[in-house]
Write a protein that holds these residues in place. Structure first.
Motif, PDB file in Angstrom:
ATOM      1  N   HIS A   3       0.853  -1.183   0.000  1.00  0.00           N
ATOM      2  CA  HIS A   3       0.000   0.000   0.000  1.00  0.00           C
ATOM      3  C   HIS A   3       0.892   1.238   0.000  1.00  0.00           C
ATOM      4  CE1 HIS A   3      -3.776  -2.117   1.848  1.00  0.00           C
ATOM      5  NE2 HIS A   3      -3.330  -2.692   0.746  1.00  0.00           N
ATOM      6  N   GLN A  51      -3.181   4.650  11.708  1.00  0.00           N
ATOM      7  CA  GLN A  51      -4.132   4.053  12.640  1.00  0.00           C
ATOM      8  C   GLN A  51      -5.041   3.057  11.926  1.00  0.00           C
ATOM      9  OE1 GLN A  51      -6.968   6.798  14.459  1.00  0.00           O
ATOM     10  NE2 GLN A  51      -6.961   5.608  16.356  1.00  0.00           N
ATOM     11  N   GLN A  52      -5.502   3.426  10.723  1.00  0.00           N
ATOM     12  CA  GLN A  52      -6.349   2.520   9.943  1.00  0.00           C
ATOM     13  C   GLN A  52      -5.616   1.230   9.590  1.00  0.00           C
ATOM     14  OE1 GLN A  52      -7.603   4.831   6.574  1.00  0.00           O
ATOM     15  NE2 GLN A  52      -8.858   6.225   7.802  1.00  0.00           N
ATOM     16  N   GLN A  53      -4.317   1.365   9.372  1.00  0.00           N
ATOM     17  CA  GLN A  53      -3.508   0.195   9.024  1.00  0.00           C
ATOM     18  C   GLN A  53      -3.017  -0.540  10.274  1.00  0.00           C
ATOM     19  OE1 GLN A  53      -2.995  -0.926   6.011  1.00  0.00           O
ATOM     20  NE2 GLN A  53      -3.583   0.782   4.690  1.00  0.00           N
ATOM     21  N   GLN A  54      -3.361  -0.013  11.440  1.00  0.00           N
ATOM     22  CA  GLN A  54      -2.928  -0.581  12.730  1.00  0.00           C
ATOM     23  C   GLN A  54      -1.402  -0.659  12.810  1.00  0.00           C
ATOM     24  OE1 GLN A  54      -5.195  -4.312  12.808  1.00  0.00           O
ATOM     25  NE2 GLN A  54      -6.737  -3.307  14.083  1.00  0.00           N
ATOM     26  N   ASN A 103      -3.994   9.269  10.866  1.00  0.00           N
ATOM     27  CA  ASN A 103      -5.210   8.498  10.574  1.00  0.00           C
ATOM     28  C   ASN A 103      -4.909   7.302   9.681  1.00  0.00           C
ATOM     29  OD1 ASN A 103      -6.803  10.215  12.094  1.00  0.00           O
ATOM     30  ND2 ASN A 103      -7.421  11.482  10.356  1.00  0.00           N
ATOM     31  N   TYR A 104      -4.042   7.508   8.706  1.00  0.00           N
ATOM     32  CA  TYR A 104      -3.693   6.419   7.781  1.00  0.00           C
ATOM     33  C   TYR A 104      -3.012   5.280   8.534  1.00  0.00           C
ATOM     34  CZ  TYR A 104      -1.790   4.130   3.593  1.00  0.00           C
ATOM     35  OH  TYR A 104      -1.479   3.216   2.602  1.00  0.00           O
TER      36      TYR A 104
END
Length: 241
Positions: free
Chosen positions: A84, A130-133, A127-128
């Motif tokens: 990604h 965090q979304q990807q952990q 945020n990115y």
């Protein structure tokens, strides 16, 4: 962001509208190392144990995304896993082109932002991740943009830029411009009737590439693990882990 139509080479932030017409993205990809530099064997073993966990890349100064997409394909082929990529550029028009020409929008995303201004850059990155952990990117790439940071933000600004991104990266990839490129940029902007106000104040000058390497190694504690052969512009792509 202003462009000087009579002199497209005179730009303040390196946001060339026709960048890949004179700096081939394909040729740059040919200089990239194999998977063992991007992910050491131990990391490859960890990734193999979790095949759904993507390899995360931040491409800073992505322009219109031509190289970003080639890099994505290259890394997926090398690593044999999902990759990604998040591309960021300071110029909204270039980001719009990148989004319009994106052929893999489920894995490649773009946004307009400025590393040097906290604002939306920090928020979007947080945020990115965090979304990807995740807490960091597997790799952050900075191809031919250090000069523009340097010219507009002085030595301290370039150091801040390198430090800030280094803290977000496992692998840090940088392609510094040599001093002669600074002189060319200054000459072009001066011909257009403008100046880089900080140009004469820079202390990192004729040996700027070595200064960046010293800062990466001695101040940020990174080890250079790969250096490409020079591009046609005599720039080397350096990998620091």
């Amino acid at each position: 962001m202003e462009h000087r139509k009579d002199n497209p080479g005179a730009v303040q932030y390196g946001n060339f509208m026709n960048y890949y017409q004179f700096n081939s993205a394909t040729e740059r990809v040919k200089l990239l190392p194999d998977k063992n530099i991007w992910a050491p064997p131990k990391q490859q073993q960890e990734m193999a144990a979790n095949k759904n966990k993507p390899y995360l890349v931040l491409d800073v100064g992505c322009n219109c995304g031509v190289f970003t997409q080639l890099l994505h394909s290259f890394l997926e082929e090398q690593l044999q896993r999902p990759v990604h990529v998040l591309g960021v550029d300071i110029d909204e028009r270039l980001i719009q082109r990148a989004k319009q020409e994106n052929t893999c929008d489920e894995k490649i995303n773009y946004f307009c932002g400025d590393v040097m201004n906290a604002g939306n850059f920090d928020e979007i990155i947080a945020n990115y991740l965090q979304q990807q952990q995740r807490t960091k990117f597997d790799a952050i790439c900075c191809y031919s943009i250090t000069m523009w940071i340097h010219l507009n933000h002085h030595d301290s600004g370039l150091q801040f830029f390198l430090s800030k991104l280094s803290n977000l990266a496992e692998l840090f990839v940088v392609e510094p411009q040599p001093w002669k490129c600074y002189q060319t940029a200054e000459r072009r902007l001066k011909k257009a009737g403008e100046l880089f106000p900080l140009f004469l104040e820079l202390e990192w000058r004729s040996n700027v590439e070595q200064q960046i390497q010293n800062y990466m190694e001695h101040e940020l504690g990174r080890q250079r693990v790969f250096e490409s052969t020079p591009t046609k512009w005599q720039r080397k792509i350096c990998f620091y882990r």
